[in-house]
Design an enzyme around this catalytic site. Structure first.
Site, PDB file in Angstrom:
ATOM      1  N   CYS A 155      37.367  47.673  38.602  1.00  0.00           N
ATOM      2  CA  CYS A 155      37.052  46.287  38.249  1.00  0.00           C
ATOM      3  C   CYS A 155      36.752  45.487  39.512  1.00  0.00           C
ATOM      4  O   CYS A 155      35.839  44.661  39.536  1.00  0.00           O
ATOM      5  CB  CYS A 155      38.190  45.655  37.453  1.00  0.00           C
ATOM      6  SG  CYS A 155      39.819  45.790  38.195  1.00  0.00           S
ATOM      7  N   HIS A 182      46.439  41.657  41.542  1.00  0.00           N
ATOM      8  CA  HIS A 182      46.638  42.034  40.151  1.00  0.00           C
ATOM      9  C   HIS A 182      48.021  41.608  39.730  1.00  0.00           C
ATOM     10  O   HIS A 182      48.976  41.759  40.487  1.00  0.00           O
ATOM     11  CB  HIS A 182      46.501  43.553  39.961  1.00  0.00           C
ATOM     12  CG  HIS A 182      45.090  44.023  39.969  1.00  0.00           C
ATOM     13  ND1 HIS A 182      44.327  44.068  38.836  1.00  0.00           N
ATOM     14  CD2 HIS A 182      44.299  44.473  40.974  1.00  0.00           C
ATOM     15  CE1 HIS A 182      43.125  44.517  39.148  1.00  0.00           C
ATOM     16  NE2 HIS A 182      43.088  44.774  40.425  1.00  0.00           N
TER      17      HIS A 182
END
Length: 184
Positions: A155, A182
Protein backbone atom coordinates in the site's frame (compact mmCIF):
# COMPACT_ATOMS: atom_id res chain seq x y z
CA UNK A 1 -11.63 -14.26 -15.20
CA UNK A 2 -12.81 -16.26 -12.21
CA UNK A 3 -11.28 -14.81 -9.04
CA UNK A 4 -10.80 -16.03 -5.48
CA UNK A 5 -9.46 -14.00 -2.58
CA UNK A 6 -7.16 -15.67 -0.08
CA UNK A 7 -7.26 -13.49 3.02
CA UNK A 8 -10.46 -11.58 3.62
CA UNK A 9 -9.02 -8.84 5.80
CA UNK A 10 -8.96 -5.17 4.89
CA UNK A 11 -7.22 -5.72 1.53
CA UNK A 12 -9.49 -8.58 0.47
CA UNK A 13 -12.61 -6.69 1.45
CA UNK A 14 -11.41 -3.52 -0.27
CA UNK A 15 -10.84 -5.56 -3.42
CA UNK A 16 -14.53 -6.59 -3.33
CA UNK A 17 -15.63 -2.97 -2.87
CA UNK A 18 -13.47 -1.85 -5.78
CA UNK A 19 -14.68 -4.71 -7.98
CA UNK A 20 -18.32 -3.90 -7.26
CA UNK A 21 -17.70 -0.25 -8.08
CA UNK A 22 -16.74 -1.04 -11.66
CA UNK A 23 -19.27 -1.58 -14.41
CA UNK A 24 -17.11 -3.80 -16.64
CA UNK A 25 -14.07 -5.41 -15.02
CA UNK A 26 -14.04 -8.80 -16.71
CA UNK A 27 -13.66 -10.32 -13.23
CA UNK A 28 -16.08 -12.65 -11.47
CA UNK A 29 -15.62 -13.08 -7.73
CA UNK A 30 -16.17 -16.77 -7.05
CA UNK A 31 -14.79 -17.39 -3.56
CA UNK A 32 -13.10 -15.95 -0.51
CA UNK A 33 -10.99 -17.74 2.06
CA UNK A 34 -12.40 -15.99 5.10
CA UNK A 35 -10.22 -17.75 7.65
CA UNK A 36 -11.46 -18.92 11.01
CA UNK A 37 -13.87 -16.03 11.63
CA UNK A 38 -16.68 -17.67 9.70
CA UNK A 39 -19.21 -16.40 7.22
CA UNK A 40 -21.18 -14.15 9.60
CA UNK A 41 -18.07 -12.22 10.60
CA UNK A 42 -16.82 -12.00 7.01
CA UNK A 43 -20.12 -10.63 5.72
CA UNK A 44 -20.50 -8.17 8.60
CA UNK A 45 -16.98 -6.80 8.12
CA UNK A 46 -17.54 -6.50 4.38
CA UNK A 47 -20.76 -4.53 4.90
CA UNK A 48 -19.55 -2.31 7.76
CA UNK A 49 -16.04 -0.85 7.59
CA UNK A 50 -14.70 1.48 10.29
CA UNK A 51 -12.82 3.58 7.71
CA UNK A 52 -14.89 3.33 4.53
CA UNK A 53 -18.28 3.20 6.21
CA UNK A 54 -21.23 1.08 5.15
CA UNK A 55 -20.77 -0.69 1.82
CA UNK A 56 -23.53 0.39 -0.57
CA UNK A 57 -24.25 -3.13 -1.77
CA UNK A 58 -26.93 -5.72 -1.19
CA UNK A 59 -25.11 -8.37 0.86
CA UNK A 60 -26.90 -11.46 2.18
CA UNK A 61 -25.87 -14.76 3.72
CA UNK A 62 -27.54 -17.40 1.55
CA UNK A 63 -26.14 -20.64 2.96
CA UNK A 64 -23.62 -22.18 5.33
CA UNK A 65 -20.83 -21.38 2.88
CA UNK A 66 -22.30 -18.77 0.52
CA UNK A 67 -23.29 -15.14 0.49
CA UNK A 68 -24.34 -12.79 -2.26
CA UNK A 69 -23.07 -9.36 -3.24
CA UNK A 70 -25.65 -7.57 -5.38
CA UNK A 71 -27.16 -10.91 -6.31
CA UNK A 72 -23.88 -12.61 -7.24
CA UNK A 73 -23.03 -15.73 -5.25
CA UNK A 74 -19.67 -15.92 -3.45
CA UNK A 75 -18.46 -19.14 -1.82
CA UNK A 76 -16.66 -19.05 1.51
CA UNK A 77 -13.85 -21.52 2.04
CA UNK A 78 -11.58 -21.85 5.05
CA UNK A 79 -8.10 -23.20 5.44
CA UNK A 80 -4.57 -22.13 6.19
CA UNK A 81 -2.82 -24.17 3.48
CA UNK A 82 -3.38 -22.81 -0.04
CA UNK A 83 -2.47 -26.17 -1.58
CA UNK A 84 -5.67 -27.65 -0.10
CA UNK A 85 -8.03 -25.00 -1.45
CA UNK A 86 -10.62 -26.09 -4.08
CA UNK A 87 -9.30 -23.73 -6.77
CA UNK A 88 -9.25 -26.38 -9.52
CA UNK A 89 -12.83 -27.50 -8.81
CA UNK A 90 -13.97 -23.86 -8.86
CA UNK A 91 -12.12 -23.08 -12.11
CA UNK A 92 -10.19 -20.21 -10.52
CA UNK A 93 -8.12 -18.13 -12.94
CA UNK A 94 -6.71 -15.61 -10.47
CA UNK A 95 -5.98 -15.63 -6.76
CA UNK A 96 -5.78 -12.33 -4.92
CA UNK A 97 -3.29 -13.33 -2.22
CA UNK A 98 -4.12 -10.91 0.58
CA UNK A 99 -2.90 -12.68 3.70
CA UNK A 100 0.59 -11.18 3.71
CA UNK A 101 1.88 -14.68 4.44
CA UNK A 102 2.41 -16.33 1.05
CA UNK A 103 4.66 -13.66 -0.47
CA UNK A 104 7.50 -15.80 -1.80
CA UNK A 105 7.42 -18.15 -4.78
CA UNK A 106 7.22 -21.28 -2.62
CA UNK A 107 4.21 -20.00 -0.69
CA UNK A 108 2.32 -18.34 -3.54
CA UNK A 109 2.87 -21.36 -5.80
CA UNK A 110 0.74 -23.46 -3.45
CA UNK A 111 -2.26 -21.77 -5.06
CA UNK A 112 -1.02 -22.93 -8.46
CA UNK A 113 -0.64 -26.47 -7.12
CA UNK A 114 -4.28 -26.27 -6.00
CA UNK A 115 -5.35 -25.41 -9.54
CA UNK A 116 -5.33 -21.60 -9.81
CA UNK A 117 -3.77 -20.24 -12.98
CA UNK A 118 -2.28 -16.95 -11.66
CA UNK A 119 -1.53 -15.40 -8.28
CA UNK A 120 -1.43 -11.68 -7.52
CA UNK A 121 0.29 -10.94 -4.22
CA UNK A 122 -1.01 -7.76 -2.55
CA UNK A 123 2.27 -7.20 -0.68
CA UNK A 124 5.89 -6.92 -1.74
CA UNK A 125 6.99 -10.23 -3.23
CA UNK A 126 10.05 -11.79 -1.67
CA UNK A 127 12.61 -12.94 -4.19
CA UNK A 128 13.85 -11.81 -7.57
CA UNK A 129 11.64 -14.43 -9.24
CA UNK A 130 8.44 -12.45 -8.49
CA UNK A 131 7.97 -9.39 -10.73
CA UNK A 132 6.31 -6.32 -9.22
CA UNK A 133 3.90 -4.06 -11.10
CA UNK A 134 2.58 -0.72 -9.83
CA UNK A 135 -0.18 1.18 -11.64
CA UNK A 136 1.15 4.54 -12.79
CA UNK A 137 4.75 3.34 -12.72
CA UNK A 138 5.34 0.13 -14.66
CA UNK A 139 1.99 -1.67 -15.04
CA UNK A 140 2.20 -1.08 -18.79
CA UNK A 141 5.17 -3.47 -18.84
CA UNK A 142 3.09 -6.41 -17.58
CA UNK A 143 3.50 -9.48 -19.74
CA UNK A 144 0.90 -12.22 -19.17
CA UNK A 145 3.38 -14.91 -20.24
CA UNK A 146 6.16 -13.68 -17.93
CA UNK A 147 5.07 -15.69 -14.91
CA UNK A 148 2.18 -17.06 -12.91
CA UNK A 149 3.00 -15.21 -9.68
CA UNK A 150 3.27 -11.42 -9.58
CA UNK A 151 3.21 -8.73 -6.92
CA UNK A 152 1.29 -5.46 -6.82
CA UNK A 153 3.72 -4.17 -4.16
CA UNK A 154 2.54 -2.65 -0.89
CA UNK A 155 0.00 0.00 0.00
CA UNK A 156 2.90 2.34 0.74
CA UNK A 157 4.46 1.69 -2.67
CA UNK A 158 1.15 2.20 -4.46
CA UNK A 159 0.67 5.55 -2.70
CA UNK A 160 4.22 6.81 -3.04
CA UNK A 161 5.62 5.40 -6.28
CA UNK A 162 3.30 7.03 -8.85
CA UNK A 163 4.02 10.59 -7.79
CA UNK A 164 7.69 9.90 -7.07
CA UNK A 165 7.92 8.47 -10.59
CA UNK A 166 6.56 11.72 -12.04
CA UNK A 167 8.89 13.87 -9.90
CA UNK A 168 11.88 11.76 -10.91
CA UNK A 169 11.05 11.91 -14.64
CA UNK A 170 10.38 15.67 -14.57
CA UNK A 171 13.07 16.91 -12.19
CA UNK A 172 15.25 14.01 -11.10
CA UNK A 173 15.48 12.78 -7.54
CA UNK A 174 18.88 12.58 -5.91
CA UNK A 175 17.80 11.42 -2.47
CA UNK A 176 14.55 10.99 -0.58
CA UNK A 177 13.11 9.97 2.74
CA UNK A 178 9.60 8.88 3.60
CA UNK A 179 7.87 7.59 6.68
CA UNK A 180 4.89 5.29 6.91
CA UNK A 181 2.73 5.01 10.00
CA UNK A 182 0.36 2.09 10.44
CA UNK A 183 -2.06 1.80 13.30
CA UNK A 184 -2.06 -1.60 15.00
Amino acid sequence: LRVAINGFGRIGRNFVRCLEGREESGLELVAVNAGSGGIKSAVHLLKYDSILGTFDADIKITGDDTFTVNGKTVYVVTGRDPSTMPWADMGIDLIIEGTGVFVDMAGASKHLAAGAKKVLITAPGKGADIPTYVVGVNADQYNHAAGDVISNASCTTNCLAPFVSVLDKEYGIVKGTMTTTHSY
